[in-house]
Motif scaffolding. Structure first.
Motif, PDB file in Angstrom:
ATOM      1  N   GLN A  93       7.531  37.568 -37.493  1.00  0.00           N
ATOM      2  CA  GLN A  93       6.151  37.294 -37.110  1.00  0.00           C
ATOM      3  C   GLN A  93       5.224  38.006 -38.082  1.00  0.00           C
ATOM      4  O   GLN A  93       5.617  38.985 -38.721  1.00  0.00           O
ATOM      5  N   SER A  94       4.003  37.497 -38.190  1.00  0.00           N
ATOM      6  CA  SER A  94       3.008  38.170 -39.005  1.00  0.00           C
ATOM      7  C   SER A  94       1.620  37.794 -38.503  1.00  0.00           C
ATOM      8  O   SER A  94       1.438  36.757 -37.869  1.00  0.00           O
ATOM      9  N   ILE A  95       0.661  38.654 -38.790  1.00  0.00           N
ATOM     10  CA  ILE A  95      -0.732  38.355 -38.479  1.00  0.00           C
ATOM     11  C   ILE A  95      -1.285  37.596 -39.667  1.00  0.00           C
ATOM     12  O   ILE A  95      -1.252  38.091 -40.801  1.00  0.00           O
ATOM     13  N   ILE A  96      -1.792  36.383 -39.420  1.00  0.00           N
ATOM     14  CA  ILE A  96      -2.252  35.567 -40.535  1.00  0.00           C
ATOM     15  C   ILE A  96      -3.772  35.584 -40.698  1.00  0.00           C
ATOM     16  O   ILE A  96      -4.273  35.414 -41.795  1.00  0.00           O
ATOM     17  N   HIS A  97      -4.511  35.782 -39.592  1.00  0.00           N
ATOM     18  CA  HIS A  97      -5.968  35.814 -39.658  1.00  0.00           C
ATOM     19  C   HIS A  97      -6.497  36.900 -38.722  1.00  0.00           C
ATOM     20  O   HIS A  97      -5.914  37.155 -37.674  1.00  0.00           O
ATOM     21  N   ILE A  98      -7.620  37.482 -39.109  1.00  0.00           N
ATOM     22  CA  ILE A  98      -8.376  38.386 -38.253  1.00  0.00           C
ATOM     23  C   ILE A  98      -9.794  37.833 -38.186  1.00  0.00           C
ATOM     24  O   ILE A  98     -10.400  37.567 -39.229  1.00  0.00           O
ATOM     25  N   ALA A  99     -10.310  37.653 -36.975  1.00  0.00           N
ATOM     26  CA  ALA A  99     -11.657  37.105 -36.812  1.00  0.00           C
ATOM     27  C   ALA A  99     -12.690  38.205 -36.993  1.00  0.00           C
ATOM     28  O   ALA A  99     -12.559  39.294 -36.440  1.00  0.00           O
ATOM     29  N   LEU A 100     -13.716  37.892 -37.771  1.00  0.00           N
ATOM     30  CA  LEU A 100     -14.840  38.782 -37.990  1.00  0.00           C
ATOM     31  C   LEU A 100     -16.089  38.035 -37.535  1.00  0.00           C
ATOM     32  O   LEU A 100     -16.438  36.998 -38.110  1.00  0.00           O
ATOM     33  N   VAL A 101     -16.739  38.520 -36.499  1.00  0.00           N
ATOM     34  CA  VAL A 101     -17.915  37.849 -35.954  1.00  0.00           C
ATOM     35  C   VAL A 101     -19.103  38.084 -36.884  1.00  0.00           C
ATOM     36  O   VAL A 101     -19.396  39.220 -37.255  1.00  0.00           O
ATOM     37  N   VAL A 102     -19.773  36.982 -37.262  1.00  0.00           N
ATOM     38  CA  VAL A 102     -20.884  37.023 -38.211  1.00  0.00           C
ATOM     39  C   VAL A 102     -22.094  36.296 -37.639  1.00  0.00           C
ATOM     40  O   VAL A 102     -21.967  35.473 -36.736  1.00  0.00           O
ATOM     41  N   ARG A 105     -17.501  25.855 -37.954  1.00  0.00           N
ATOM     42  CA  ARG A 105     -16.740  25.825 -39.194  1.00  0.00           C
ATOM     43  C   ARG A 105     -15.543  26.770 -39.096  1.00  0.00           C
ATOM     44  O   ARG A 105     -15.603  27.798 -38.422  1.00  0.00           O
ATOM     45  N   TRP A 106     -14.481  26.405 -39.787  1.00  0.00           N
ATOM     46  CA  TRP A 106     -13.294  27.240 -39.950  1.00  0.00           C
ATOM     47  C   TRP A 106     -13.389  27.799 -41.361  1.00  0.00           C
ATOM     48  O   TRP A 106     -13.160  27.090 -42.339  1.00  0.00           O
ATOM     49  N   VAL A 107     -13.813  29.069 -41.459  1.00  0.00           N
ATOM     50  CA  VAL A 107     -14.072  29.678 -42.761  1.00  0.00           C
ATOM     51  C   VAL A 107     -13.125  30.863 -42.946  1.00  0.00           C
ATOM     52  O   VAL A 107     -13.186  31.841 -42.193  1.00  0.00           O
ATOM     53  N   LEU A 108     -12.269  30.745 -43.945  1.00  0.00           N
ATOM     54  CA  LEU A 108     -11.321  31.811 -44.273  1.00  0.00           C
ATOM     55  C   LEU A 108     -11.665  32.395 -45.635  1.00  0.00           C
ATOM     56  O   LEU A 108     -11.940  31.659 -46.583  1.00  0.00           O
ATOM     57  N   ILE A 109     -11.620  33.727 -45.717  1.00  0.00           N
ATOM     58  CA  ILE A 109     -11.819  34.440 -46.977  1.00  0.00           C
ATOM     59  C   ILE A 109     -10.671  35.423 -47.158  1.00  0.00           C
ATOM     60  O   ILE A 109     -10.000  35.790 -46.181  1.00  0.00           O
ATOM     61  N   ALA A 110     -10.476  35.852 -48.392  1.00  0.00           N
ATOM     62  CA  ALA A 110      -9.422  36.828 -48.683  1.00  0.00           C
ATOM     63  C   ALA A 110      -9.770  37.569 -49.963  1.00  0.00           C
ATOM     64  O   ALA A 110     -10.434  37.017 -50.844  1.00  0.00           O
ATOM     65  N   PRO A 111      -9.314  38.810 -50.089  1.00  0.00           N
ATOM     66  CA  PRO A 111      -9.509  39.534 -51.344  1.00  0.00           C
ATOM     67  C   PRO A 111      -8.818  38.805 -52.492  1.00  0.00           C
ATOM     68  O   PRO A 111      -7.875  38.036 -52.268  1.00  0.00           O
ATOM     69  N   PRO A 112      -9.281  39.039 -53.723  1.00  0.00           N
ATOM     70  CA  PRO A 112      -8.654  38.372 -54.867  1.00  0.00           C
ATOM     71  C   PRO A 112      -7.166  38.713 -54.961  1.00  0.00           C
ATOM     72  O   PRO A 112      -6.772  39.862 -54.760  1.00  0.00           O
ATOM     73  N   ASN A 113      -6.373  37.695 -55.233  1.00  0.00           N
ATOM     74  CA  ASN A 113      -4.915  37.827 -55.408  1.00  0.00           C
ATOM     75  C   ASN A 113      -4.189  38.324 -54.166  1.00  0.00           C
ATOM     76  O   ASN A 113      -3.055  38.786 -54.258  1.00  0.00           O
ATOM     77  N   SER A 114      -4.817  38.232 -53.014  1.00  0.00           N
ATOM     78  CA  SER A 114      -4.183  38.664 -51.772  1.00  0.00           C
ATOM     79  C   SER A 114      -3.144  37.646 -51.319  1.00  0.00           C
ATOM     80  O   SER A 114      -3.348  36.444 -51.412  1.00  0.00           O
ATOM     81  N   LYS A 115      -2.052  38.158 -50.806  1.00  0.00           N
ATOM     82  CA  LYS A 115      -1.007  37.297 -50.254  1.00  0.00           C
ATOM     83  C   LYS A 115      -0.809  37.601 -48.771  1.00  0.00           C
ATOM     84  O   LYS A 115       0.155  37.169 -48.165  1.00  0.00           O
ATOM     85  N   GLY A 116      -1.736  38.344 -48.199  1.00  0.00           N
ATOM     86  CA  GLY A 116      -1.580  38.762 -46.816  1.00  0.00           C
ATOM     87  C   GLY A 116      -2.534  38.062 -45.881  1.00  0.00           C
ATOM     88  O   GLY A 116      -2.864  36.886 -46.047  1.00  0.00           O
ATOM     89  N   THR A 117      -3.006  38.794 -44.929  1.00  0.00           N
ATOM     90  CA  THR A 117      -3.880  38.303 -43.878  1.00  0.00           C
ATOM     91  C   THR A 117      -5.222  37.846 -44.441  1.00  0.00           C
ATOM     92  O   THR A 117      -5.789  38.496 -45.303  1.00  0.00           O
TER      93      THR A 117
END
Length: 132
Positions: free
Chosen positions: A3-12, A42-54
């Motif tokens: 199992q892994s955590i794939i997304h964390i919601a950040l309220v904006v 909207r379903w908006v996903l962001i990630a740090p550059p070159n991230s392979k994680g959550t």
């Protein structure tokens, strides 16, 4: 079992201002921005550059209860931890981009760390772990 955590919601407050902050000031990548008409959001996903994680799911507040949580999702504690391979490169870039640091860089037993605020006031650690 795996199992892994794939997304964390950040309220904006607003999708576009959040996307602009994270992609322009922190150089995150916009992974996905999909309109969902059935829910009018909207379903908006962001990630740090070159991230392979959550990934972070930017979730626009809907209603007063969620709006009250913007910027304080963890009651004033550090909420997210941004790992880097070069602390000083990223720290200096963030300072140049107007990121506000709440705690100055510190050499700790585990690595170099400083605490910064995002555009809503959530606290983050910028951290470069020491090699083991």
């Amino acid at each position: 079992m795996h199992q892994s955590i794939i997304h964390i919601a950040l309220v904006v407050k607003d999708y576009d201002e959040a996307i602009e902050f994270y992609t322009q000031k922190l150089h995150f990548k916009l992974v996905e921005d999909t309109y969902m008409p059935e829910q009018d959001k909207r379903w908006v996903l962001i990630a740090p550059p070159n991230s392979k994680g959550t990934n972070i799911l930017l979730a626009k507040a809907s209603g007063p209860e969620q709006e009250a949580a913007i910027g304080n999702q963890t009651g004033g504690r550090v909420f997210l931890f941004l790992s880097t391979d070069d602390f000083w490169r990223d720290y200096n870039d963030m300072v140049d981009n107007g990121i506000e640091f709440m705690r100055v860089p510190n050499e700790a037993e585990y690595g170099t760390v400083a605490v910064f605020k995002d555009l809503y006031g959530n606290l983050w650690d910028l951290i470069e772990m020491k090699a083991k």
